[in-house]
Design a protein around this motif. Sequence first.
Motif, PDB file in Angstrom:
ATOM      1  N   LEU A 272       0.859  -1.178   0.000  1.00  0.00           N
ATOM      2  CA  LEU A 272       0.000   0.000   0.000  1.00  0.00           C
ATOM      3  C   LEU A 272       0.896   1.228   0.000  1.00  0.00           C
ATOM      4  O   LEU A 272       1.752   1.385   0.879  1.00  0.00           O
ATOM      5  CB  LEU A 272      -0.906   0.010   1.233  1.00  0.00           C
ATOM      6  CG  LEU A 272      -1.835   1.225   1.356  1.00  0.00           C
ATOM      7  CD1 LEU A 272      -2.930   1.172   0.299  1.00  0.00           C
ATOM      8  CD2 LEU A 272      -2.444   1.297   2.753  1.00  0.00           C
ATOM      9  N   ALA A 273       0.724   2.078  -1.006  1.00  0.00           N
ATOM     10  CA  ALA A 273       1.498   3.321  -1.104  1.00  0.00           C
ATOM     11  C   ALA A 273       0.644   4.479  -0.606  1.00  0.00           C
ATOM     12  O   ALA A 273      -0.454   4.716  -1.120  1.00  0.00           O
ATOM     13  CB  ALA A 273       1.927   3.562  -2.549  1.00  0.00           C
ATOM     14  N   LEU A 274       1.137   5.182   0.398  1.00  0.00           N
ATOM     15  CA  LEU A 274       0.440   6.336   0.956  1.00  0.00           C
ATOM     16  C   LEU A 274       1.011   7.616   0.350  1.00  0.00           C
ATOM     17  O   LEU A 274       2.226   7.733   0.161  1.00  0.00           O
ATOM     18  CB  LEU A 274       0.592   6.369   2.479  1.00  0.00           C
ATOM     19  CG  LEU A 274       0.094   5.124   3.228  1.00  0.00           C
ATOM     20  CD1 LEU A 274       0.401   5.244   4.713  1.00  0.00           C
ATOM     21  CD2 LEU A 274      -1.399   4.924   3.002  1.00  0.00           C
ATOM     22  N   GLN A 275       0.145   8.569   0.062  1.00  0.00           N
ATOM     23  CA  GLN A 275       0.566   9.824  -0.553  1.00  0.00           C
ATOM     24  C   GLN A 275       0.609  10.921   0.505  1.00  0.00           C
ATOM     25  O   GLN A 275      -0.408  11.519   0.862  1.00  0.00           O
ATOM     26  CB  GLN A 275      -0.402  10.215  -1.675  1.00  0.00           C
ATOM     27  CG  GLN A 275      -0.376   9.288  -2.874  1.00  0.00           C
ATOM     28  CD  GLN A 275       0.899   9.421  -3.676  1.00  0.00           C
ATOM     29  OE1 GLN A 275       1.953   8.973  -3.241  1.00  0.00           O
ATOM     30  NE2 GLN A 275       0.808  10.023  -4.849  1.00  0.00           N
ATOM     31  N   SER A 277       1.714  13.818   0.199  1.00  0.00           N
ATOM     32  CA  SER A 277       1.336  15.120  -0.359  1.00  0.00           C
ATOM     33  C   SER A 277      -0.161  15.376  -0.231  1.00  0.00           C
ATOM     34  O   SER A 277      -0.601  16.531  -0.217  1.00  0.00           O
ATOM     35  CB  SER A 277       1.745  15.200  -1.832  1.00  0.00           C
ATOM     36  OG  SER A 277       1.079  14.195  -2.589  1.00  0.00           O
ATOM     37  N   ARG A 278      -0.951  14.302  -0.129  1.00  0.00           N
ATOM     38  CA  ARG A 278      -2.404  14.445   0.022  1.00  0.00           C
ATOM     39  C   ARG A 278      -2.855  14.236   1.465  1.00  0.00           C
ATOM     40  O   ARG A 278      -3.796  14.887   1.927  1.00  0.00           O
ATOM     41  CB  ARG A 278      -3.116  13.439  -0.884  1.00  0.00           C
ATOM     42  CG  ARG A 278      -2.901  13.653  -2.372  1.00  0.00           C
ATOM     43  CD  ARG A 278      -3.718  14.832  -2.885  1.00  0.00           C
ATOM     44  NE  ARG A 278      -5.141  14.541  -2.874  1.00  0.00           N
ATOM     45  CZ  ARG A 278      -5.821  14.112  -3.929  1.00  0.00           C
ATOM     46  NH1 ARG A 278      -5.202  13.929  -5.084  1.00  0.00           N
ATOM     47  NH2 ARG A 278      -7.118  13.890  -3.848  1.00  0.00           N
ATOM     48  N   LEU A 279      -2.187  13.324   2.156  1.00  0.00           N
ATOM     49  CA  LEU A 279      -2.606  13.004   3.523  1.00  0.00           C
ATOM     50  C   LEU A 279      -1.983  13.922   4.558  1.00  0.00           C
ATOM     51  O   LEU A 279      -2.510  14.075   5.663  1.00  0.00           O
ATOM     52  CB  LEU A 279      -2.244  11.552   3.852  1.00  0.00           C
ATOM     53  CG  LEU A 279      -2.977  10.479   3.046  1.00  0.00           C
ATOM     54  CD1 LEU A 279      -2.353   9.111   3.290  1.00  0.00           C
ATOM     55  CD2 LEU A 279      -4.453  10.461   3.414  1.00  0.00           C
ATOM     56  N   GLY A 280      -0.842  14.518   4.212  1.00  0.00           N
ATOM     57  CA  GLY A 280      -0.185  15.438   5.124  1.00  0.00           C
ATOM     58  C   GLY A 280       0.162  14.790   6.449  1.00  0.00           C
ATOM     59  O   GLY A 280       0.625  13.647   6.518  1.00  0.00           O
ATOM     60  N   ALA A 281      -0.099  15.509   7.529  1.00  0.00           N
ATOM     61  CA  ALA A 281       0.238  15.014   8.862  1.00  0.00           C
ATOM     62  C   ALA A 281      -0.589  13.798   9.253  1.00  0.00           C
ATOM     63  O   ALA A 281      -0.248  13.097  10.209  1.00  0.00           O
ATOM     64  CB  ALA A 281       0.051  16.132   9.888  1.00  0.00           C
ATOM     65  N   GLY A 282      -1.660  13.523   8.520  1.00  0.00           N
ATOM     66  CA  GLY A 282      -2.482  12.353   8.825  1.00  0.00           C
ATOM     67  C   GLY A 282      -1.921  11.057   8.279  1.00  0.00           C
ATOM     68  O   GLY A 282      -2.497   9.984   8.508  1.00  0.00           O
ATOM     69  N   CYS A 387      -4.312  10.765  -5.701  1.00  0.00           N
ATOM     70  CA  CYS A 387      -5.040   9.848  -4.831  1.00  0.00           C
ATOM     71  C   CYS A 387      -4.379   9.927  -3.466  1.00  0.00           C
ATOM     72  O   CYS A 387      -3.268  10.442  -3.333  1.00  0.00           O
ATOM     73  CB  CYS A 387      -5.014   8.408  -5.360  1.00  0.00           C
ATOM     74  SG  CYS A 387      -3.361   7.690  -5.432  1.00  0.00           S
ATOM     75  N   GLU A 388      -5.065   9.418  -2.458  1.00  0.00           N
ATOM     76  CA  GLU A 388      -4.462   9.388  -1.127  1.00  0.00           C
ATOM     77  C   GLU A 388      -3.677   8.104  -0.880  1.00  0.00           C
ATOM     78  O   GLU A 388      -2.751   8.077  -0.072  1.00  0.00           O
ATOM     79  CB  GLU A 388      -5.543   9.536  -0.050  1.00  0.00           C
ATOM     80  CG  GLU A 388      -6.102  10.936   0.095  1.00  0.00           C
ATOM     81  CD  GLU A 388      -7.066  11.295  -1.027  1.00  0.00           C
ATOM     82  OE1 GLU A 388      -7.081  12.469  -1.442  1.00  0.00           O
ATOM     83  OE2 GLU A 388      -7.802  10.390  -1.491  1.00  0.00           O
ATOM     84  N   ALA A 389      -4.060   7.029  -1.571  1.00  0.00           N
ATOM     85  CA  ALA A 389      -3.390   5.746  -1.376  1.00  0.00           C
ATOM     86  C   ALA A 389      -3.627   4.877  -2.604  1.00  0.00           C
ATOM     87  O   ALA A 389      -4.592   5.074  -3.345  1.00  0.00           O
ATOM     88  CB  ALA A 389      -3.907   5.044  -0.119  1.00  0.00           C
ATOM     89  N   ALA A 390      -2.732   3.922  -2.816  1.00  0.00           N
ATOM     90  CA  ALA A 390      -2.865   3.003  -3.949  1.00  0.00           C
ATOM     91  C   ALA A 390      -2.241   1.668  -3.586  1.00  0.00           C
ATOM     92  O   ALA A 390      -1.255   1.609  -2.843  1.00  0.00           O
ATOM     93  CB  ALA A 390      -2.197   3.570  -5.200  1.00  0.00           C
TER      94      ALA A 390
END
Length: 486
Positions: A272-275, A277-282, A387-390
């Motif tokens: 699972l790749a987390l982004q 740049s979109r999720l920021g501190a979360g 996207c936020e994740a892929a």
Amino acid sequence: MIRRAAAPGLALVVALGAGVPGPAAAAIPPASGGELRVLLPATPRVGDPAQATAPQDLALVRALQATLVEVDASGGLAPGLLAELPAPEPGGTAYRLRLRPGLRFGDGTPLRAADVAASLARLLARSGPAREPSPHAWVLLPVLGADAVLEGRAAAPAGLEVLSELELRVVLAFPFPELPWALAALPSAVVSSRGAGAGPFVLDGHDAGAVRLAPNPHAVRGLPFADRLLLGAADARGAARALERGQAELAIRPEAVSDGAVPAAPLTVTVLALQRSRLGAGTEAVRRAVEAVDRAELARRFVRGPSVPLETLVPPAILPGRPRPRPGRLATAPAPRQLTLLVPAGAPEALAAADRLQVKLHDAGIRVSVETAPPERLAARLAAGDCEAAIRSVPVLGLRPALAAGQVALATRGPAAARQAMAALAGLEGPAALARAAELERSLDLVPLFASGQRASPAPALQGAAPRADGGIDPGDLWLLGGGAP
């Protein structure tokens, strides 16, 4: 034209497969002749080692192509097109490669050092509608000048030096002892400017349902045992029925479809790749929620083929063990209330995993919208941060931790990250590699999920069908008891 010599252990396979006592069976040589019909999850469409990633296409590449170095039956390295295994020069940043004399491609044209250099350089060339390098560019990333090619500042890497018709020198940007293993991976197979390969078979025709192949009279190890090879497709039920009725000799797919099915090493990594740049501190809150999911359950319940949960980005078949627990980054912000999760279209196991993650993240207060996209489109959206994740599934073809990490990093974060990953793990094995791989997954904002593989289900008369350490089967080594005679 000379038939290839029997691979080590083939006589023993006869003893086991034919039910003949070992000493008597050991004298039975492999039989030549007959047609081999192999059923895959889909009909092969890509025979170019620089572009093939799907299991059926990799099977076609194994039939058509040959590599400079080979993975032998014991999982070690042996010379392929090279006259001997390459050794590093002092300092570890250069290797001299010497070809066997008299090599030819399947179309009869000579295979020279310049062909090797040009074939390897193709992995970095931007091609296709998206003008992207090969998905296997990781093979060349340690080579001096690879970055210049990727950035459009050079047509070929400066580190590929042709010295003569039989010799070339590979200069590296940093010491990388895994280079011989990279040269044993399928993407490094040598292809001529006309697209000809040097493997055990040559293309003899194809249609919507199958690819037909004939023996390559110039194959480096001699003619394959079979006179014809047919690569077709069937679902699990159709493959089982074809084997039972004698309409196929081998099925390669995730499920076992015959009593003698043999699992291959689980080498396809799903992450699972987390982004950020979109999720920021979360990002860390999402990571913690995903890491709480039982990955062993994911592998057991939602994967059809051989599977194991992942402890790092590197499959356990390459890097066994578990890294020491390390304190993760503190979640300084709450998780987002919702996110979009991209999944590759036509990947049922990835979709099943996404559905499970959707449920678990909902329990953690995160609403997940699952979207499917063709692999090329998914890669583009991931690179653009759209996207936020892929979820990405990556077939690992290089059997060393540094190579595996580079492949996963390239597929999820691009060439620069892949090169850094390979340099970080260069020369590392065991606990040191585990620790570095664990650090890498966090720096790349990746969460390992599971590794999966295929199974080889042979008919009783087929010999030589045990998968090798790299998960593949050499079709040139396949043969039938009695040579396929009725």
